[in-house]
Motif scaffolding. Sequence first.
Motif, mmCIF file in Angstrom:
data_model
loop_
_atom_site.group_PDB
_atom_site.id
_atom_site.type_symbol
_atom_site.label_atom_id
_atom_site.label_comp_id
_atom_site.label_asym_id
_atom_site.label_seq_id
_atom_site.Cartn_x
_atom_site.Cartn_y
_atom_site.Cartn_z
ATOM 1 N N LEU A 1 42.008 38.634 44.550
ATOM 2 C CA LEU A 1 41.508 38.508 45.924
ATOM 3 C C LEU A 1 40.815 37.165 46.118
ATOM 4 C CD1 LEU A 1 39.987 42.031 46.695
ATOM 5 C CD2 LEU A 1 42.003 40.991 47.733
ATOM 6 N N GLN A 2 39.998 36.790 45.152
ATOM 7 C CA GLN A 2 39.281 35.526 45.259
ATOM 8 C C GLN A 2 40.248 34.345 45.325
ATOM 9 O OE1 GLN A 2 36.744 34.504 41.892
ATOM 10 N NE2 GLN A 2 35.205 33.678 43.306
ATOM 11 N N GLU A 3 41.311 34.387 44.534
ATOM 12 C CA GLU A 3 42.299 33.304 44.562
ATOM 13 C C GLU A 3 43.039 33.263 45.893
ATOM 14 O OE1 GLU A 3 43.723 32.560 40.028
ATOM 15 O OE2 GLU A 3 44.231 34.524 40.885
ATOM 16 N N LEU A 4 43.349 34.425 46.463
ATOM 17 C CA LEU A 4 43.984 34.436 47.784
ATOM 18 C C LEU A 4 43.076 33.788 48.822
ATOM 19 C CD1 LEU A 4 45.684 37.955 48.103
ATOM 20 C CD2 LEU A 4 46.801 35.728 47.853
ATOM 21 N N ALA B 1 47.216 38.622 55.232
ATOM 22 C CA ALA B 1 46.521 39.897 55.445
ATOM 23 C C ALA B 1 47.309 41.047 54.819
ATOM 24 C CB ALA B 1 46.304 40.135 56.940
ATOM 25 N N ASN B 2 48.633 40.952 54.826
ATOM 26 C CA ASN B 2 49.454 41.972 54.156
ATOM 27 C C ASN B 2 49.209 41.966 52.650
ATOM 28 O OD1 ASN B 2 50.880 43.095 56.372
ATOM 29 N ND2 ASN B 2 52.161 41.269 56.444
ATOM 30 N N LEU B 3 49.009 40.790 52.077
ATOM 31 C CA LEU B 3 48.765 40.694 50.638
ATOM 32 C C LEU B 3 47.427 41.326 50.255
ATOM 33 C CD1 LEU B 3 50.020 37.055 49.949
ATOM 34 C CD2 LEU B 3 51.229 39.212 49.565
ATOM 35 N N LEU B 4 46.490 41.339 51.191
ATOM 36 C CA LEU B 4 45.190 41.963 50.914
ATOM 37 C C LEU B 4 45.315 43.477 50.787
ATOM 38 C CD1 LEU B 4 42.940 39.918 53.366
ATOM 39 C CD2 LEU B 4 43.252 39.562 50.902
ATOM 40 N N LEU B 5 46.368 44.040 51.327
ATOM 41 C CA LEU B 5 46.584 45.488 51.264
ATOM 42 C C LEU B 5 47.049 45.950 49.889
ATOM 43 C CD1 LEU B 5 48.344 45.972 54.713
ATOM 44 C CD2 LEU B 5 45.971 46.557 54.130
ATOM 45 N N ILE B 6 47.537 45.033 49.096
ATOM 46 C CA ILE B 6 48.021 45.362 47.755
ATOM 47 C C ILE B 6 46.829 45.412 46.808
ATOM 48 C CG2 ILE B 6 49.466 44.589 45.823
ATOM 49 C CD1 ILE B 6 51.189 43.099 47.945
ATOM 50 N N VAL C 1 39.806 41.649 41.789
ATOM 51 C CA VAL C 1 38.952 40.872 42.684
ATOM 52 C C VAL C 1 38.925 39.419 42.244
ATOM 53 C CG1 VAL C 1 36.565 40.546 43.448
ATOM 54 C CG2 VAL C 1 37.563 42.841 43.392
ATOM 55 N N ALA C 2 38.816 39.195 40.946
ATOM 56 C CA ALA C 2 38.775 37.836 40.395
ATOM 57 C C ALA C 2 39.437 37.853 39.022
ATOM 58 C CB ALA C 2 37.338 37.352 40.279
ATOM 59 N N LYS C 3 39.865 36.708 38.585
ATOM 60 C CA LYS C 3 40.410 36.601 37.229
ATOM 61 C C LYS C 3 39.294 36.884 36.226
ATOM 62 C CE LYS C 3 44.665 35.470 38.049
ATOM 63 N NZ LYS C 3 45.706 36.420 37.816
ATOM 64 N N SER C 4 39.655 37.390 35.097
ATOM 65 C CA SER C 4 38.689 37.758 34.064
ATOM 66 C C SER C 4 37.773 36.576 33.731
ATOM 67 C CB SER C 4 39.438 38.203 32.808
ATOM 68 O OG SER C 4 38.530 38.568 31.809
ATOM 69 N N GLY C 5 36.486 36.855 33.734
ATOM 70 C CA GLY C 5 35.511 35.836 33.373
ATOM 71 C C GLY C 5 35.113 34.895 34.500
ATOM 72 N N ILE C 6 35.702 35.041 35.675
ATOM 73 C CA ILE C 6 35.394 34.161 36.801
ATOM 74 C C ILE C 6 34.238 34.760 37.596
ATOM 75 C CG2 ILE C 6 36.283 33.161 38.947
ATOM 76 C CD1 ILE C 6 37.538 31.955 36.446
#
Length: 182
Positions: free
Chosen positions: A37-40, A90-95, A99-104
Motif C-alpha cells: 500500500l505504501q509503495e502504491l 483505487a481498484n488496486l487498493l481493493l486487493i 501495508v509496507a515492505k518488510s522492515g520499512i
Amino acid sequence: MNLRMPLAALALTALSACEPNQAQQSAAIPFKPVASLQELMVAVIDPNIDFVWNSVASISSTEGEQERRPTKPEEWEAIRQHALVVAETANLLLIDRPVAKSGINTASGGAELSALAIHNLIQANREQFQQKAVALQTAAQQLLTAIDQQNPDELERAGGKVEQACEQCHSQFWYPGDKRPQ
C-alpha cells in the motif's frame, strides 16, 4: 411463424450460461500483488495526483500573482492521463496486500501507526477501507469529468474532493490518533 428468432434467443441463452461470469473468472486467477500500500501511494498515487493538483494553481511571488490553468488540448490530455491513473489505482487498493515492505517504516513524523497496526486496523475494518478506496475513485472520476469539460474551476473543486477522500482514509487507517489543532 418465424422460428429463427426464438431459436437464436435460445442459442444465445445457452451460450451465455456456458460463459463464466466475472466473479468466477476472478476466483480462477488469484491476484498477485507486487507493491505494498505504501509503495502504491508513493510511486503511483502521489506523483499522479500531484501532477493534477499542480495543473491549476494561484501563485503569489515577488513578481506578482500568476494563475496556472491548462489551456491547450495536450495539457488537458496529460492531466487526464494522470487522473486516470489515480482512478484506476483505487481498484488496486481493493486487493489485499501488505501495508509496507518488510522492515520499512510507515511513520514519517510520529503520528503514523506501524505497518502491523495499520494492517490490523484495515483487516478489522475491511469494508470501511474498501469504501474509502471507492470514495477515492469516485472523486477521481469527478476529475475526469472536469478534464473532459476542460473546466479548470471544476478541476480544482474535484481536486479538493480527492484530497478529502485521501485524508479521510489516512486519518482512519494511517494516523487515527493524530490530534491536529482545529
